[in-house]
Design a protein around this motif. Structure first.
Motif, PDB file in Angstrom:
ATOM      1  N   GLU A 356       0.922  -1.230  -0.071  1.00 18.23           N
ATOM      2  CA  GLU A 356      -0.123  -0.059   0.098  1.00 18.23           C
ATOM      3  C   GLU A 356       0.730   1.138  -0.096  1.00 18.23           C
ATOM      4  OE1 GLU A 356      -3.065  -0.329  -0.424  1.00 18.23           O
ATOM      5  OE2 GLU A 356      -3.460  -2.547  -0.111  1.00 18.23           O
ATOM      6  N   GLU A 357       0.381   2.171  -0.765  1.00 14.79           N
ATOM      7  CA  GLU A 357       1.020   3.766  -0.559  1.00 14.79           C
ATOM      8  C   GLU A 357       1.320   4.157   0.954  1.00 14.79           C
ATOM      9  OE1 GLU A 357       0.499   6.609  -3.470  1.00 14.79           O
ATOM     10  OE2 GLU A 357      -1.291   5.451  -4.295  1.00 14.79           O
ATOM     11  N   ASP A 359       1.113   6.519   3.942  1.00 12.33           N
ATOM     12  CA  ASP A 359       0.224   7.869   4.472  1.00 12.33           C
ATOM     13  C   ASP A 359       1.376   8.930   4.764  1.00 12.33           C
ATOM     14  OD1 ASP A 359       1.622   7.203   7.136  1.00 12.33           O
ATOM     15  OD2 ASP A 359      -0.574   6.122   7.638  1.00 12.33           O
ATOM     16  N   ASP A 360       0.937  10.066   5.083  1.00 10.81           N
ATOM     17  CA  ASP A 360       2.138  11.147   5.404  1.00 10.81           C
ATOM     18  C   ASP A 360       3.013  10.672   6.318  1.00 10.81           C
ATOM     19  OD1 ASP A 360       0.689  12.369   3.228  1.00 10.81           O
ATOM     20  OD2 ASP A 360      -0.245  13.690   4.299  1.00 10.81           O
ATOM     21  N   SER A 362       3.985   8.067   7.690  1.00  9.76           N
ATOM     22  CA  SER A 362       4.982   6.757   7.136  1.00  9.76           C
ATOM     23  C   SER A 362       6.128   7.336   6.092  1.00  9.76           C
ATOM     24  CB  SER A 362       4.333   5.668   6.471  1.00  9.76           C
ATOM     25  OG  SER A 362       3.265   5.050   7.645  1.00  9.76           O
ATOM     26  N   ARG A 395       4.444  15.640  -2.490  1.00 13.66           N
ATOM     27  CA  ARG A 395       3.100  15.521  -2.226  1.00 13.66           C
ATOM     28  C   ARG A 395       2.217  16.479  -3.182  1.00 13.66           C
ATOM     29  NH1 ARG A 395       1.820  10.660  -1.206  1.00 13.66           N
ATOM     30  NH2 ARG A 395       1.739  10.057   1.033  1.00 13.66           N
TER      31      ARG A 395
END
Length: 760
Positions: A356-357, A359-360, A362, A395
């Motif tokens: 999975e991508e 999150d901010d 991580s 981002r």
């Protein structure tokens, strides 16, 4: 080594020593050279010696060889009437024993010779033998490379490394495997080139468990850049580090082999050749309970044959199902969907491990770990807050790039840049400058502390695009929305339809937006180096009006991506101009539906192209020829929105952000455009080089407006009028006075005598 620039991008570096024509290909010359140095490190680590240090008197020369292409059918050859002259780069030198040799790395040819006077004939002989039976298409790939040069590697082997382990003749040969794959662990620290699997501890443990429990075939599934290869390398290192006996530990080093579809079939041109090679690969892997690792799952489906049924995937499937081969492959979700559509039985043979991508939180933590690691390795200290800065930049401006992928590569390159330049600190300013080079975005959009004045931006557009205040306002809205970070990151920056008569500034406004947003220019000549960095991609949609145009838009003649797709992938920060969109075939509208809605385009093979950093501008003349009403009074302007709604399907029209109306130009606007064109003329090289200044009279401007004004054709006749009435006489005036410097050139017009030129 011989290094050269490939015509389709990237660099190749080939060793001159007799390494079975060992070569490396990479995006940069430094990376290709580093790959060869890694190979020498590995060879020294494995066998305790290297070849090539004893070569002397090396020279690079170019020989011309006449080749006659031919077509073959069965045992018969059909030579072409004309020959092709190839320029072949050759490296000559002397071996340790005194024998002269010639190496042609671009042709995989090497031979010895006695008399240098016979070298030309020998080169011709060996090259003709190597290219015998080549068709014109295959010869086209043999055209001389660019920027060929002779270079070298400074290599210092560690004597103690060669004494460790068994000698080369007692080791497993892996002859076929070494020709098509490389072992993950073929020397100390080999897997370090893949980087660490930051923040993937649970996925690494799961992969180790699956690899250790039976012969499971696994798909590592995740978006590009999420760390699939790094995860596999991390698992391989940990599996190989387990405590076992010496013999088993030695075999573990040769368990995992990395390859791809192109390498498995490279050089195989006869029926059954690559199948025989794959059988040998499977046999050699079985000797060490080996695992084959494929860089791309879908690549196996469309490599090897005319369709999925004749492909590598079809050949390997029985071995996977019977447990004779264990395969780990990487894939993106789009590639897996395409594989299921093209060859469902192949994808069904795999287990799926999803990545999975981040999150901010991580992603930020992973970047901080990378910075700490690189600081220890390079002694370069990153300025506090570098991780949040890089995270924010990627981002916001590269939202489609999964973490840690491109952000980590960007960070590593920044550290390497500091090492090469001798800087001890990696500052925020350096990171911002590198990001400007990476994306082409002006620094104004990267720094939140820099203000963008709306009125100033609007004034700049109005100065360039005369007589279209509403269109300039809409363009300024796009710029300010992007600056504020308020655009939807899952769609293109903007999707606009410019409607209006011809010659009123639609293309000029698209060009101005490209220069303002991305610092780019309009399309330069094909031979210009700036073509690689252009930020305005213009497609004439009248060229895509016939059935089959969608395939031509997306796919090149070789079956790969088209030039349009390559340019967007190479530089996603662009303005895509679809000129005269109403002339496109209906299937073209279907292609762009998903582009407008989700900012991505997926072809039939699952290859994805992202348009989420692009501005898409369509131009149209719909409604421009319609009459606004009857009578002699002022006519109402046409409703371009209504015309567009009537022409386009509702689902297509609803994906357009705005229909921007361009009004017909009036005489006052033509006067201003004429003055602007003359100001631009005064900035051309012929004036600036001689420090000449151009001035003109109001009568000249009025004359140009009179002969260059056309309500239907807009400003286009004005450009022709200036070319005929001003530029041609001015050129004759200047070439007749080659010594004219530091003067003012006056242009006056009188109805009786025409254009009057004088210098004062």
């Amino acid at each position: 080594m011989l290094t050269w620039r490939n015509r389709d991008g990237g660099y190749t570096a080939g060793l001159i020593a007799d390494w079975d024509n060992t070569a490396a290909v990479a995006e940069t010359l430094r990376d290709a050279q580093q790959q060869l140095k890694d190979f020498l490190d590995w060879h020294w680590e494995e066998y305790g010696f290297v070849e090539g240090g004893d070569l002397r008197d090396l020279e690079l020369s170019v020989h011309k060889v006449e080749i006659r292409p031919e077509y073959t059918r069965g045992d018969r050859a059909f030579p072409c009437e004309e020959t092709v002259r190839l320029r072949v780069p050759c490296v000559t030198g002397v071996e340790e024993g005194g024998m002269a040799f010639c190496s042609i790395p671009t042709m995989a040819v090497r031979f010895n010779f006695h008399d240098k006077r016979a070298l030309k004939g020998l080169v011709s002989h060996f090259v003709k033998n190597a290219l015998k039976g080549s068709s014109p298409a295959s010869l086209a790939r043999r055209f001389p490379p660019e920027e060929t040069r002779l270079d070298h590697i400074v290599f210092r082997g560690r004597p103690e490394s060669g004494d460790k382990g068994r000698p080369w003749f007692e080791r497993p040969e892996f002859e076929t495997l070494r020709s098509v794959a490389e072992p993950f662990l073929s020397g100390r620290g080999r897997t370090q080139r893949f980087g660490a699997a930051w923040g993937r501890a649970s996925e690494t443990a799961e992969l180790i468990h699956r690899l250790g429990s039976g012969k499971a075939n696994i798909i590592l599934l995740g978006p590009p850049g999420c760390g699939k290869t790094a995860l596999l390398a991390e698992a391989v290192k940990k599996l190989s580090a387990e405590k076992t006996g010496d013999a088993e530990a030695e075999l573990r080093r040769f368990r995992f082999w990395l390859t791809n579809g192109a390498r498995l079939i490279a050089g195989m041109k006869y029926l059954g050749q690559w199948e025989e090679r794959c059988e040998a690969v499977i046999d050699e892997l079985s000797d060490v309970a080996g695992v084959l690792c494929a860089e791309n799952l879908l690549d196996l489906v469309h490599s090897g044959g005319a369709g999925p049924g004749d492909s590598l995937a079809a050949f390997l499937l029985p071995y996977l199902q019977q447990g004779e081969l264990q395969l780990v492959a990487e894939a993106t979700p789009a590639e897996l969907d395409a594989c299921r559509r093209l060859f469902p039985a192949f994808s069904d043979a795999f287990q799926i491990l999803r990545l999975e991508e981040f999150d901010d939180a991580s992603a930020l933590k992973a970047l901080e770990k990378v910075i700490a690691s690189r600081e220890r390795q390079t002694s370069v200290e990153a300025e506090h807050g570098s991780a949040p800065l890089i995270h924010r930049l990627f981002r916001r401006f590269v939202p489609y790039a999964a973490f840690p992928g491109k952000a980590v590569k960007f960070l590593n390159d920044a550290f390497e840049s500091c090492v090469e330049s001798g800087d001890r600190t990696l500052t925020h300013d350096l990171l911002l400058r590198r990001f400007v080079d990476h994306t082409g975005l002006p620094e104004l959009f990267l720094r939140d502390e820099l203000p963008l004045d709306y009125n100033e931006a609007l004034a700049r557009f109005n100065d360039r695009i005369i007589g279209q205040p509403e269109a300039c306002r809409r363009a300024t809205d796009v710029i300010t929305t992007f600056k504020a970070g308020m655009n939807d990151a899952s769609r293109p920056v903007a999707t606009l339809l410019f409607s209006g008569p011809t010659g009123v500034g639609k293309t000029a406004l698209a060009r101005a937006m490209a220069e303002c947003l991305f610092g780019g220019t309009a399309t330069p000549p094909p031979e210009s180096p700036a073509r690689e960095m252009e930020r305005l991609i213009r497609l004439d949609m009248s060229e895509y009006s016939l059935p089959g145009s969608a395939a031509r838009l997306l796919t090149g003649n070789d079956g790969g991506p088209s030039e349009f797709i390559k340019r967007v992938r190479r530089q996603p920060f662009v303005v895509v101009l679809l000129d005269e969109i109403e002339k496109a075939a209906p299937e073209i509208f279907d292609v762009f539906l998903n582009v407008f809605d989700e900012g991505r385009l997926t072809d039939r093979l699952g290859r994805e192209t992202l348009f989420r950093s692009a501005v898409i501008v369509m131009t149209s003349n719909l409604g421009a020829s319609g009459s606004g009403g009857l009578g002699f009074g002022p006519q109402s302007p046409p409703s371009y929105d209504d015309e567009a709604m009537r022409f386009f399907r509702p689902e297509f029209f609803n994906r357009i952000d705005s229909v921007v109306a361009f009004a017909p130009l009036e005489r006052d606007s033509i006067l201003q455009i004429a003055e602007k064109e003359l100001r631009d003329l005064g900035r051309r090289e012929g004036f600036t080089a001689a420090n000449l200044k151009l001035v003109w009279s109001d009568e000249l401007i009025a004359h140009l407006a009179d002969i260059g004004f056309d309500l239907k054709l807009g400003a286009r006749p004005l450009q022709r009028a200036i070319e005929h009435e001003v530029i041609a006489p001015l050129a004759r005036f200047l070439v007749g006075r080659p010594g004219l410097r530091d003067r003012r050139i006056r242009l006056n017009w009188s109805s009786g005598s025409g254009l009057d030129l004088s210098a004062d």
